[in-house]
Design a protein around this motif. Structure first.
Motif, PDB file in Angstrom:
ATOM      1  N   MET A  90       0.742  -1.130   0.063  1.00  0.00           N
ATOM      2  CA  MET A  90      -0.074   0.054  -0.031  1.00  0.00           C
ATOM      3  C   MET A  90       0.881   1.327   0.042  1.00  0.00           C
ATOM      4  SD  MET A  90      -3.040   1.285   0.186  1.00  0.00           S
ATOM      5  CE  MET A  90      -4.437   0.792   0.869  1.00  0.00           C
ATOM      6  N   ILE A  91       0.732   2.135  -1.007  1.00  0.00           N
ATOM      7  CA  ILE A  91       1.590   3.078  -1.018  1.00  0.00           C
ATOM      8  C   ILE A  91       0.557   4.416  -0.833  1.00  0.00           C
ATOM      9  CG2 ILE A  91       3.112   4.727  -2.455  1.00  0.00           C
ATOM     10  CD1 ILE A  91       4.169   2.227  -3.604  1.00  0.00           C
ATOM     11  N   LEU A  92       0.565   4.971   0.141  1.00  0.00           N
ATOM     12  CA  LEU A  92      -0.384   6.187   0.330  1.00  0.00           C
ATOM     13  C   LEU A  92       0.370   7.860   0.379  1.00  0.00           C
ATOM     14  CD1 LEU A  92      -1.975   5.007   3.818  1.00  0.00           C
ATOM     15  CD2 LEU A  92      -3.273   5.419   1.511  1.00  0.00           C
ATOM     16  N   VAL A  93      -0.341   8.700  -0.148  1.00  0.00           N
ATOM     17  CA  VAL A  93       0.146   9.704  -0.033  1.00  0.00           C
ATOM     18  C   VAL A  93      -0.707  10.730   0.766  1.00  0.00           C
ATOM     19  CG1 VAL A  93       0.392  11.890  -1.309  1.00  0.00           C
ATOM     20  CG2 VAL A  93       1.169   9.971  -2.400  1.00  0.00           C
ATOM     21  N   PHE A  94      -0.131  11.435   1.959  1.00  0.00           N
ATOM     22  CA  PHE A  94      -1.087  12.335   2.581  1.00  0.00           C
ATOM     23  C   PHE A  94      -0.853  13.755   1.972  1.00  0.00           C
ATOM     24  CE2 PHE A  94      -1.476  10.037   6.773  1.00  0.00           C
ATOM     25  CZ  PHE A  94      -2.014   8.788   6.137  1.00  0.00           C
ATOM     26  N   LEU A  95      -1.802  14.319   1.711  1.00  0.00           N
ATOM     27  CA  LEU A  95      -1.912  15.885   1.166  1.00  0.00           C
ATOM     28  C   LEU A  95      -2.708  16.685   2.024  1.00  0.00           C
ATOM     29  CD1 LEU A  95      -0.709  17.039  -1.655  1.00  0.00           C
ATOM     30  CD2 LEU A  95      -2.793  16.362  -2.796  1.00  0.00           C
ATOM     31  N   GLY A  96      -2.186  17.808   1.819  1.00  0.00           N
ATOM     32  CA  GLY A  96      -3.150  18.814   2.719  1.00  0.00           C
ATOM     33  C   GLY A  96      -2.059  20.221   3.060  1.00  0.00           C
ATOM     34  N   PRO A  97      -2.878  21.112   3.552  1.00  0.00           N
ATOM     35  CA  PRO A  97      -2.106  22.479   3.897  1.00  0.00           C
ATOM     36  C   PRO A  97      -1.223  22.191   5.264  1.00  0.00           C
ATOM     37  CG  PRO A  97      -4.513  22.680   4.476  1.00  0.00           C
ATOM     38  CD  PRO A  97      -4.190  21.444   3.498  1.00  0.00           C
ATOM     39  N   PRO A  98      -0.361  22.921   5.587  1.00  0.00           N
ATOM     40  CA  PRO A  98       0.728  22.890   6.564  1.00  0.00           C
ATOM     41  C   PRO A  98      -0.320  22.938   7.834  1.00  0.00           C
ATOM     42  CG  PRO A  98       1.117  24.765   5.497  1.00  0.00           C
ATOM     43  CD  PRO A  98       0.240  24.228   4.438  1.00  0.00           C
ATOM     44  N   GLY A  99      -0.299  22.087   8.855  1.00  0.00           N
ATOM     45  CA  GLY A  99      -1.046  22.010  10.059  1.00  0.00           C
ATOM     46  C   GLY A  99      -2.308  21.438  10.005  1.00  0.00           C
ATOM     47  N   SER A 100      -2.399  20.451   8.879  1.00  0.00           N
ATOM     48  CA  SER A 100      -3.579  19.826   8.841  1.00  0.00           C
ATOM     49  C   SER A 100      -3.626  18.424   9.568  1.00  0.00           C
ATOM     50  CB  SER A 100      -4.267  19.689   7.486  1.00  0.00           C
ATOM     51  OG  SER A 100      -3.167  19.209   6.750  1.00  0.00           O
ATOM     52  N   GLY A 101      -2.592  18.343   9.929  1.00  0.00           N
ATOM     53  CA  GLY A 101      -2.207  17.003  10.743  1.00  0.00           C
ATOM     54  C   GLY A 101      -1.907  15.687  10.198  1.00  0.00           C
ATOM     55  N   LYS A 102      -1.232  16.032   9.040  1.00  0.00           N
ATOM     56  CA  LYS A 102      -0.663  14.827   8.070  1.00  0.00           C
ATOM     57  C   LYS A 102       0.228  13.948   9.146  1.00  0.00           C
ATOM     58  CE  LYS A 102       0.930  17.384   4.756  1.00  0.00           C
ATOM     59  NZ  LYS A 102       0.621  19.042   5.342  1.00  0.00           N
ATOM     60  N   GLY A 103       1.340  14.769   9.450  1.00  0.00           N
ATOM     61  CA  GLY A 103       2.345  13.948  10.258  1.00  0.00           C
ATOM     62  C   GLY A 103       1.909  13.193  11.644  1.00  0.00           C
ATOM     63  N   THR A 104       0.808  13.790  12.231  1.00  0.00           N
ATOM     64  CA  THR A 104       0.231  13.186  13.253  1.00  0.00           C
ATOM     65  C   THR A 104      -0.316  11.923  12.918  1.00  0.00           C
ATOM     66  OG1 THR A 104       0.120  15.339  14.373  1.00  0.00           O
ATOM     67  CG2 THR A 104      -1.447  13.602  15.428  1.00  0.00           C
ATOM     68  N   GLN A 105      -1.207  11.890  11.993  1.00  0.00           N
ATOM     69  CA  GLN A 105      -1.754  10.754  11.494  1.00  0.00           C
ATOM     70  C   GLN A 105      -1.004   9.784  10.956  1.00  0.00           C
ATOM     71  OE1 GLN A 105      -5.402  10.465  12.264  1.00  0.00           O
ATOM     72  NE2 GLN A 105      -5.383  12.277  13.086  1.00  0.00           N
ATOM     73  N   ALA A 106      -0.191  10.137  10.138  1.00  0.00           N
ATOM     74  CA  ALA A 106       1.061   9.182   9.654  1.00  0.00           C
ATOM     75  C   ALA A 106       1.709   8.404  10.736  1.00  0.00           C
ATOM     76  CB  ALA A 106       1.992   9.992   8.689  1.00  0.00           C
ATOM     77  N   LYS A 107       1.823   9.185  11.847  1.00  0.00           N
ATOM     78  CA  LYS A 107       2.712   8.495  12.948  1.00  0.00           C
ATOM     79  C   LYS A 107       1.894   7.658  13.523  1.00  0.00           C
ATOM     80  CE  LYS A 107       6.114  11.811  14.267  1.00  0.00           C
ATOM     81  NZ  LYS A 107       5.762  12.724  13.581  1.00  0.00           N
ATOM     82  N   LYS A 108       0.499   7.796  13.897  1.00  0.00           N
ATOM     83  CA  LYS A 108      -0.329   6.829  14.046  1.00  0.00           C
ATOM     84  C   LYS A 108      -0.657   5.629  13.415  1.00  0.00           C
ATOM     85  CE  LYS A 108      -4.151   9.835  16.731  1.00  0.00           C
ATOM     86  NZ  LYS A 108      -4.557   8.940  17.578  1.00  0.00           N
ATOM     87  N   LEU A 109      -0.795   5.737  12.146  1.00  0.00           N
ATOM     88  CA  LEU A 109      -0.997   4.776  11.155  1.00  0.00           C
ATOM     89  C   LEU A 109       0.297   3.717  11.145  1.00  0.00           C
ATOM     90  CD1 LEU A 109      -3.285   3.764   9.359  1.00  0.00           C
ATOM     91  CD2 LEU A 109      -2.250   4.998   7.359  1.00  0.00           C
ATOM     92  N   THR A 110       1.216   4.540  11.140  1.00  0.00           N
ATOM     93  CA  THR A 110       2.489   3.749  11.221  1.00  0.00           C
ATOM     94  C   THR A 110       2.660   2.679  12.462  1.00  0.00           C
ATOM     95  OG1 THR A 110       3.766   5.322  10.098  1.00  0.00           O
ATOM     96  CG2 THR A 110       5.137   3.942  11.410  1.00  0.00           C
TER      97      THR A 110
END
Ligand code: ADP
Ligand code: ZN
Length: 214
Positions: A1-21
């Motif tokens: 599964m190759i996922l791309v998280f896209l969105g403005p700065p501050g939208s929580g991409k990093g936080t959610q990526a850490k959780k999913l990892t």
């Protein structure tokens, strides 16, 4: 599964990526983190990148494409990975498709983190980051940082990122609209884009995310 998280700065991409990892066997590939690591290490690439980052501008495409291209060839990326903060321009998105094609792989899903601009500014300006372990805090929403938090590592060092200063936040949002918003269109055209409401609480966003990628 190759996922791309896209969105403005501050939208929580990093936080959610850490959780999913932590739940799946897909590492989080954050170009922002890679660049900050290069800066801390005093690497030449990092010092060059810092000039762009401190102003809230994008680092040249060739630099981040090179970083990602090397990283996705590592053995831990075989089952899949989450791209967080890459691609941020249409040329980066095209380069990514090219690199993956060479490896007979493709982007499976693009998750768009939808959020209101005003809320982004509040989130970014109150954000504090540990330069050692990457943990994030918030002056209004918490978690708050004091000696109890981040204590696992005595070297932890919580700061306000230089690009989270008010003058720089505005530029990052402008850069986002100019260069990164078109990436959403790029993926929409090829039917790969799914949106989630990123303004909800982190647990709620995580649930929407899991519903998308299951
Ligand atoms: P945020 O998502 O909160 O803006 P990041 O950590 O993803 O933070 O990025 C911080 C900075 O690093 C960006 O403002 C930019 O200067 C640089 N950067 C990160 N990823 C990229 C990329 N894919 N292309 C160009 N510059 C990037
Ligand atoms: Zn820490």
């Amino acid at each position: 599964m190759i996922l791309v998280f896209l969105g403005p700065p501050g939208s929580g991409k990093g936080t959610q990526a850490k959780k999913l990892t932590t739940e799946k066997n897909w590492p989080q590939l954050s170009t922002g983190d890679m660049l900050r690591t290069a800066i801390s290490a005093g690497a030449h690439l990092g010092l060059e990148a810092k000039k762009f980052m401190d102003l809230g501008n994008l680092v040249p495409d060739s630099v981040v494409i090179g970083l990602i291209e090397d990283r996705i060839r590592s053995p831990d990326c075989i089952e899949g990975f989450i791209l967080d903060g890459f691609p941020r321009t249409v040329p980066q998105a095209e380069a990514l498709d090219g690199v993956l094609l060479k490896l007979s792989r493709k982007v499976d899903q693009v998750v768009f983190f939808e959020m209101d601009e005003k809320e982004l500014v509040t989130r970014l300006s109150g954000r504090r980051t540990c330069t050692v372990c990457g943990k994030m805090f918030h002056v209004t929403f918490g978690p708050f940082h004091n000696q109890e938090v981040c204590e696992q590592n005595p070297l932890c060092n919580v700061i306000q990122r230089s690009d989270d200063l008010p003058e720089v936040i505005q530029n990052r949002l402008e850069v986002y609209h100019r260069s990164t918003a078109p990436v959403a269109e790029f993926y929409k055209k090829t039917n790969r884009l799914k949106s989630i409401n990123a303004a909800e609480k982190p647990e709620v966003v995580f649930q929407s995310l899991k519903n998308l990628v299951k």
